[in-house]
Motif scaffolding. Structure first.
Motif, mmCIF file in Angstrom:
data_model
loop_
_atom_site.group_PDB
_atom_site.id
_atom_site.type_symbol
_atom_site.label_atom_id
_atom_site.label_comp_id
_atom_site.label_asym_id
_atom_site.label_seq_id
_atom_site.Cartn_x
_atom_site.Cartn_y
_atom_site.Cartn_z
ATOM 1 N N GLN A 15 15.475 -9.354 -11.772
ATOM 2 C CA GLN A 15 15.227 -10.875 -11.387
ATOM 3 C C GLN A 15 15.508 -11.704 -12.569
ATOM 4 O OE1 GLN A 15 14.001 -12.416 -8.354
ATOM 5 N NE2 GLN A 15 14.995 -14.086 -9.496
ATOM 6 N N ARG A 16 15.132 -11.198 -13.967
ATOM 7 C CA ARG A 16 15.368 -11.830 -14.955
ATOM 8 C C ARG A 16 16.863 -12.125 -15.409
ATOM 9 N NH1 ARG A 16 16.071 -9.700 -20.488
ATOM 10 N NH2 ARG A 16 15.188 -7.586 -19.644
ATOM 11 N N VAL A 17 17.974 -11.179 -14.964
ATOM 12 C CA VAL A 17 19.142 -11.440 -14.847
ATOM 13 C C VAL A 17 19.442 -12.266 -13.924
ATOM 14 C CG1 VAL A 17 21.552 -10.285 -14.468
ATOM 15 C CG2 VAL A 17 19.609 -9.072 -15.886
ATOM 16 N N ALA A 18 19.117 -12.160 -12.764
ATOM 17 C CA ALA A 18 19.607 -13.240 -11.620
ATOM 18 C C ALA A 18 19.196 -14.733 -12.163
ATOM 19 C CB ALA A 18 18.549 -12.871 -10.344
ATOM 20 N N ASP A 19 17.756 -14.796 -12.830
ATOM 21 C CA ASP A 19 17.627 -16.129 -13.089
ATOM 22 C C ASP A 19 18.412 -16.587 -14.317
ATOM 23 O OD1 ASP A 19 15.402 -15.919 -11.600
ATOM 24 O OD2 ASP A 19 13.861 -15.590 -13.088
ATOM 25 N N LEU A 20 18.973 -15.635 -15.359
ATOM 26 C CA LEU A 20 19.811 -16.204 -16.327
ATOM 27 C C LEU A 20 21.229 -16.590 -15.822
ATOM 28 C CD1 LEU A 20 20.593 -16.432 -19.215
ATOM 29 C CD2 LEU A 20 20.777 -13.965 -19.266
ATOM 30 N N LEU A 21 21.664 -15.836 -14.975
ATOM 31 C CA LEU A 21 22.808 -16.027 -14.167
ATOM 32 C C LEU A 21 22.934 -17.347 -13.310
ATOM 33 C CD1 LEU A 21 23.975 -12.583 -12.410
ATOM 34 C CD2 LEU A 21 25.003 -13.761 -14.225
ATOM 35 N N SER A 22 21.759 -17.705 -12.709
ATOM 36 C CA SER A 22 21.751 -19.236 -12.180
ATOM 37 C C SER A 22 21.885 -20.049 -13.214
ATOM 38 C CB SER A 22 20.326 -19.157 -11.353
ATOM 39 O OG SER A 22 20.138 -20.522 -10.769
ATOM 40 N N GLU A 23 21.001 -20.013 -14.226
ATOM 41 C CA GLU A 23 21.125 -20.996 -15.415
ATOM 42 C C GLU A 23 22.361 -21.089 -16.011
ATOM 43 O OE1 GLU A 23 18.274 -19.841 -18.465
ATOM 44 O OE2 GLU A 23 16.685 -19.483 -17.050
ATOM 45 N N LEU A 24 23.325 -20.216 -15.898
ATOM 46 C CA LEU A 24 24.552 -20.237 -16.369
ATOM 47 C C LEU A 24 25.455 -20.785 -15.383
ATOM 48 C CD1 LEU A 24 24.788 -16.849 -18.371
ATOM 49 C CD2 LEU A 24 24.556 -19.072 -19.302
ATOM 50 N N GLY A 25 24.992 -21.074 -14.183
ATOM 51 C CA GLY A 25 25.986 -21.589 -13.014
ATOM 52 C C GLY A 25 26.736 -20.651 -12.367
ATOM 53 N N HIS A 26 26.288 -19.127 -12.547
ATOM 54 C CA HIS A 26 27.128 -18.224 -11.711
ATOM 55 C C HIS A 26 26.713 -18.135 -10.400
ATOM 56 C CE1 HIS A 26 29.528 -14.690 -11.767
ATOM 57 N NE2 HIS A 26 28.487 -14.023 -11.134
ATOM 58 N N ASP A 27 27.700 -18.205 -9.339
ATOM 59 C CA ASP A 27 27.526 -18.456 -8.187
ATOM 60 C C ASP A 27 27.198 -16.938 -7.126
ATOM 61 O OD1 ASP A 27 30.175 -17.839 -8.218
ATOM 62 O OD2 ASP A 27 30.861 -19.007 -6.927
ATOM 63 N N LYS A 28 27.361 -15.971 -7.826
ATOM 64 C CA LYS A 28 27.356 -14.773 -7.232
ATOM 65 C C LYS A 28 25.844 -14.369 -7.524
ATOM 66 C CE LYS A 28 32.010 -13.992 -6.179
ATOM 67 N NZ LYS A 28 33.235 -13.704 -7.313
ATOM 68 N N PRO A 29 25.209 -13.460 -6.328
ATOM 69 C CA PRO A 29 24.026 -13.142 -6.437
ATOM 70 C C PRO A 29 23.942 -11.278 -7.179
ATOM 71 C CG PRO A 29 24.814 -12.384 -4.373
ATOM 72 C CD PRO A 29 26.073 -13.146 -4.853
ATOM 73 N N VAL A 30 22.763 -11.168 -7.541
ATOM 74 C CA VAL A 30 22.581 -9.810 -8.029
ATOM 75 C C VAL A 30 22.461 -8.881 -6.607
ATOM 76 C CG1 VAL A 30 20.813 -8.373 -8.929
ATOM 77 C CG2 VAL A 30 21.325 -10.453 -10.209
ATOM 78 N N VAL A 31 23.259 -7.827 -6.733
ATOM 79 C CA VAL A 31 22.953 -6.974 -5.737
ATOM 80 C C VAL A 31 22.370 -5.751 -5.932
ATOM 81 C CG1 VAL A 31 24.722 -5.306 -4.196
ATOM 82 C CG2 VAL A 31 25.384 -7.983 -4.721
#
Length: 167
Positions: A15-31
């Motif tokens: 979840q920490r990685v998913a949140d960071l990816l979201s903050e970076l504007g990355h549009d793909k989910p953690v799977v």
């Protein structure tokens, strides 16, 4: 055979990685993979991709200052420690405790972003030949997809020849 996860359904580190990816504007989910993705072959089998498309993270300890050195390499490549040392300085082994303390993830789920300490980063030049890659997302079952250029941008890593080549 992958399953996409939505916010709140992930283990804490993923979840920490998913949140960071979201903050970076990355549009793909953690799977989340139903089976472990601890090895490149296991992750590729779970994702239905080639082993080369797995961006595996290998951590070393730089001897001069005890810094963590991460090499993100293509899943089909073995990392040539001599090539890495030529770029960053003499290396030692990084045990599981060192990786968890310095990077913040357990071995098998080491993500190339979101480290607890500044990390010296190198990216295998062979990854840049691919359209997309899968990287660990902080947990042995969690991964995320991105382009090699996004990986370079997110990490600020140096791209280098780090693969052990047959003589």
């Amino acid at each position: 055979m992958q399953t996409e996860s939505t916010a709140g359904n992930l283990p804490d580190t993923a979840q920490r990685v998913a949140d960071l990816l979201s903050e970076l504007g990355h549009d793909k989910p953690v799977v989340m993979l139903p089976e472990t993705g601890k090895t490149s072959a296991e992750a590729a089998a779970g994702l239905g991709c080639s082993i080369a498309e797995i961006a595996k993270s290998i951590v070393f300890r730089r001897l001069s200052d005890d810094a963590a050195v991460m090499v993100v390499a293509s899943g089909v490549n073995r990392v040539d420690e001599k090539k890495v040392a030529a770029v960053v300085g003499p290396l030692g082994k990084a045990d599981a405790k060192f990786v968890k303390q310095r990077i913040g993830y357990v071995i098998g789920g080491v993500c190339p972003i979101g480290h607890v300490e500044k990390t010296v980063m190198l990216i295998d030049e062979d990854l840049l030949k691919l359209e997309s890659v899968w990287a660990a997302a902080g947990h042995p079952h969690a991964v995320f997809n991105l382009t090699p250029r996004q990986l370079v941008s997110m990490t600020g890593a140096t791209v280098a020849d780090v693969a052990l080549r047959d003589a």
